[in-house]
Design a protein around this motif. Structure first.
Motif, PDB file in Angstrom:
ATOM      1  N   GLU A   1     167.698  23.970  74.164  1.00 53.26           N
ATOM      2  CA  GLU A   1     168.637  24.927  73.604  1.00 53.26           C
ATOM      3  C   GLU A   1     168.181  25.472  72.258  1.00 53.26           C
ATOM      4  OE1 GLU A   1     172.384  22.928  73.476  1.00 53.26           O
ATOM      5  OE2 GLU A   1     172.571  22.815  75.660  1.00 53.26           O
ATOM      6  N   GLU A   2     167.416  24.660  71.514  1.00 54.73           N
ATOM      7  CA  GLU A   2     166.881  25.084  70.225  1.00 54.73           C
ATOM      8  C   GLU A   2     165.364  25.168  70.341  1.00 54.73           C
ATOM      9  OE1 GLU A   2     168.443  25.605  67.095  1.00 54.73           O
ATOM     10  OE2 GLU A   2     170.353  25.626  68.156  1.00 54.73           O
ATOM     11  N   VAL A   3     164.799  26.279  69.917  1.00 52.26           N
ATOM     12  CA  VAL A   3     163.350  26.494  70.024  1.00 52.26           C
ATOM     13  C   VAL A   3     162.725  26.388  68.633  1.00 52.26           C
ATOM     14  CG1 VAL A   3     161.532  28.107  70.715  1.00 52.26           C
ATOM     15  CG2 VAL A   3     163.666  27.973  72.030  1.00 52.26           C
ATOM     16  N   ARG A   4     161.732  25.536  68.523  1.00 51.53           N
ATOM     17  CA  ARG A   4     161.033  25.368  67.248  1.00 51.53           C
ATOM     18  C   ARG A   4     159.966  26.459  67.132  1.00 51.53           C
ATOM     19  NH1 ARG A   4     156.562  22.043  65.349  1.00 51.53           N
ATOM     20  NH2 ARG A   4     156.924  21.246  63.236  1.00 51.53           N
ATOM     21  N   ILE A   5     159.984  27.144  66.002  1.00 55.57           N
ATOM     22  CA  ILE A   5     159.088  28.268  65.769  1.00 55.57           C
ATOM     23  C   ILE A   5     158.082  27.908  64.675  1.00 55.57           C
ATOM     24  CG2 ILE A   5     158.935  30.711  65.126  1.00 55.57           C
ATOM     25  CD1 ILE A   5     160.575  30.232  67.671  1.00 55.57           C
ATOM     26  N   VAL A   6     156.816  28.216  64.913  1.00 53.63           N
ATOM     27  CA  VAL A   6     155.786  28.098  63.876  1.00 53.63           C
ATOM     28  C   VAL A   6     155.278  29.510  63.593  1.00 53.63           C
ATOM     29  CG1 VAL A   6     153.515  27.178  63.276  1.00 53.63           C
ATOM     30  CG2 VAL A   6     155.148  25.750  64.514  1.00 53.63           C
ATOM     31  N   GLU A   7     155.442  29.939  62.349  1.00 49.61           N
ATOM     32  CA  GLU A   7     155.066  31.297  61.967  1.00 49.61           C
ATOM     33  C   GLU A   7     154.003  31.275  60.878  1.00 49.61           C
ATOM     34  OE1 GLU A   7     157.031  35.429  60.162  1.00 49.61           O
ATOM     35  OE2 GLU A   7     158.265  33.610  60.354  1.00 49.61           O
ATOM     36  N   ILE A   8     152.848  31.863  61.164  1.00 50.55           N
ATOM     37  CA  ILE A   8     151.857  32.149  60.130  1.00 50.55           C
ATOM     38  C   ILE A   8     152.231  33.529  59.606  1.00 50.55           C
ATOM     39  CG2 ILE A   8     149.420  32.421  59.556  1.00 50.55           C
ATOM     40  CD1 ILE A   8     148.741  30.711  61.986  1.00 50.55           C
ATOM     41  N   VAL A   9     152.891  33.543  58.460  1.00 48.42           N
ATOM     42  CA  VAL A   9     153.508  34.775  57.960  1.00 48.42           C
ATOM     43  C   VAL A   9     152.449  35.851  57.752  1.00 48.42           C
ATOM     44  CG1 VAL A   9     154.905  35.797  56.134  1.00 48.42           C
ATOM     45  CG2 VAL A   9     155.331  33.423  56.847  1.00 48.42           C
ATOM     46  N   GLY A  10     152.603  36.953  58.479  1.00 49.92           N
ATOM     47  CA  GLY A  10     151.653  38.043  58.388  1.00 49.92           C
ATOM     48  C   GLY A  10     150.626  38.063  59.502  1.00 49.92           C
ATOM     49  N   LEU A  11     150.618  37.006  60.349  1.00 54.05           N
ATOM     50  CA  LEU A  11     149.600  36.951  61.404  1.00 54.05           C
ATOM     51  C   LEU A  11     150.148  36.574  62.770  1.00 54.05           C
ATOM     52  CD1 LEU A  11     146.559  37.006  62.249  1.00 54.05           C
ATOM     53  CD2 LEU A  11     146.512  34.560  61.690  1.00 54.05           C
ATOM     54  N   ASP A  12     150.992  35.534  62.840  1.00 51.82           N
ATOM     55  CA  ASP A  12     151.304  34.959  64.141  1.00 51.82           C
ATOM     56  C   ASP A  12     152.675  34.296  64.124  1.00 51.82           C
ATOM     57  OD1 ASP A  12     150.427  34.214  66.843  1.00 51.82           O
ATOM     58  OD2 ASP A  12     150.422  32.166  66.095  1.00 51.82           O
ATOM     59  N   LEU A  13     153.344  34.309  65.284  1.00 50.54           N
ATOM     60  CA  LEU A  13     154.630  33.649  65.436  1.00 50.54           C
ATOM     61  C   LEU A  13     154.728  33.144  66.861  1.00 50.54           C
ATOM     62  CD1 LEU A  13     158.031  34.869  64.074  1.00 50.54           C
ATOM     63  CD2 LEU A  13     157.838  34.127  66.450  1.00 50.54           C
ATOM     64  N   GLN A  14     154.935  31.817  67.019  1.00 55.43           N
ATOM     65  CA  GLN A  14     154.954  31.220  68.345  1.00 55.43           C
ATOM     66  C   GLN A  14     155.960  30.091  68.430  1.00 55.43           C
ATOM     67  OE1 GLN A  14     151.224  30.204  70.348  1.00 55.43           O
ATOM     68  NE2 GLN A  14     150.108  31.146  68.664  1.00 55.43           N
TER      69      GLN A  14
END
Length: 241
Positions: free
Chosen positions: A190-203
């Motif tokens: 129900e909750e998705v963990r996001i890893v964001e390289i700010v300015g390059l990538d978001l997954q």
């Protein structure tokens, strides 16, 4: 049984914690909190030990698994009883190498997506290297050299890395959140963990990462393999961090 508090999800730099044994199965124990990443998404499981009795007893963690939101730690000795307070300590040097390596793969994935718009078909980390497969038809020497230049530009740019969670519906409203050809996220999450390289990538991602891209160090592309007409593999190693 209560869920294990995943300390590695909120702070990847925590290498030790106190916890309580909530269940025992053979040589395996479940804790109410843990710093041990059990492995998954291509990232290797943590290594380390668990001690109790004010340090009089200690066992090495020889295997880890996650079942129904509970992390099980298999010890190389007779385990402590339910209710025992223990201290879990990971091998920090190994964890930090995995953090750097995992972020390096996100830099590689994000760069190739940005430049060529192709998806990931697989990936794996090892103690000394990592590899990632892409649904791309051309990875000649010139293109590989170009990719290596671009990923190291991203390292030197020192992009900050943010980790947070979003409700599933809101997360999947983000275009291209899942970069793999097959969505590996179970439907019950129900909750998705996001890893964001700010300015390059978001997954969407469940692993451990560094806080800034410069921590990764120089990334070397050491090998390219043809795994099919539209499936190519790149292998990387990291310089000293």
């Amino acid at each position: 049984m209560e869920k294990t508090k995943l300390i590695y999800h909120t702070n990847s730099y925590t290498y030790e914690c106190t916890a309580r044994v909530v269940a025992v199965e053979g040589d395996a124990i479940a804790l109410d909190a843990t710093v041990f990443y059990p492995g998954g998404g291509g990232q290797m499981a943590d290594r380390g030990s668990i001690s109790w009795g004010n340090g009089d007893y200690e066992g090495n963690v020889i295997a880890l698994s996650k079942r129904n939101d509970v992390i099980w730690h298999v010890l190389d000795c007779s385990p402590p009883a339910v209710g025992t307070e223990v201290v879990g300590t990971i091998d920090w040097m190994f964890r930090y190498k995995m953090m750097r390596t995992h972020t390096a793969l996100h830099i590689l994935c994000g760069t190739i997506w940005k430049e060529f718009g192709v998806q990931v078909t697989g990936g794996q980390m090892y103690p000394d290297r990592a590899r990632m497969d892409f649904a791309i038809d051309n990875l000649d020497k010139e293109r590989i050299a170009y990719i290596e230049t671009k990923i190291n530009e991203a390292v030197e740019a020192d992009y900050p890395i943010r980790v947070y969670t979003l409700p599933r519906e809101k997360a999947f409203a983000i275009p291209d959140l899942v970069r793999t050809k097959i969505n590996l996220l179970p439907p019950m999450i129900e909750e998705v963990r996001i890893v964001e390289i700010v300015g390059l990538d978001l997954q969407a991602d469940g692993g451990t990462h560094v806080n800034h891209t410069k921590e990764v160090g120089h990334i070397y592309i050491t090998k390219a393999e043809n795994k099919g007409r539209i499936n190519k593999r790149l292998e990387i190693v990291l310089g000293e961090g």
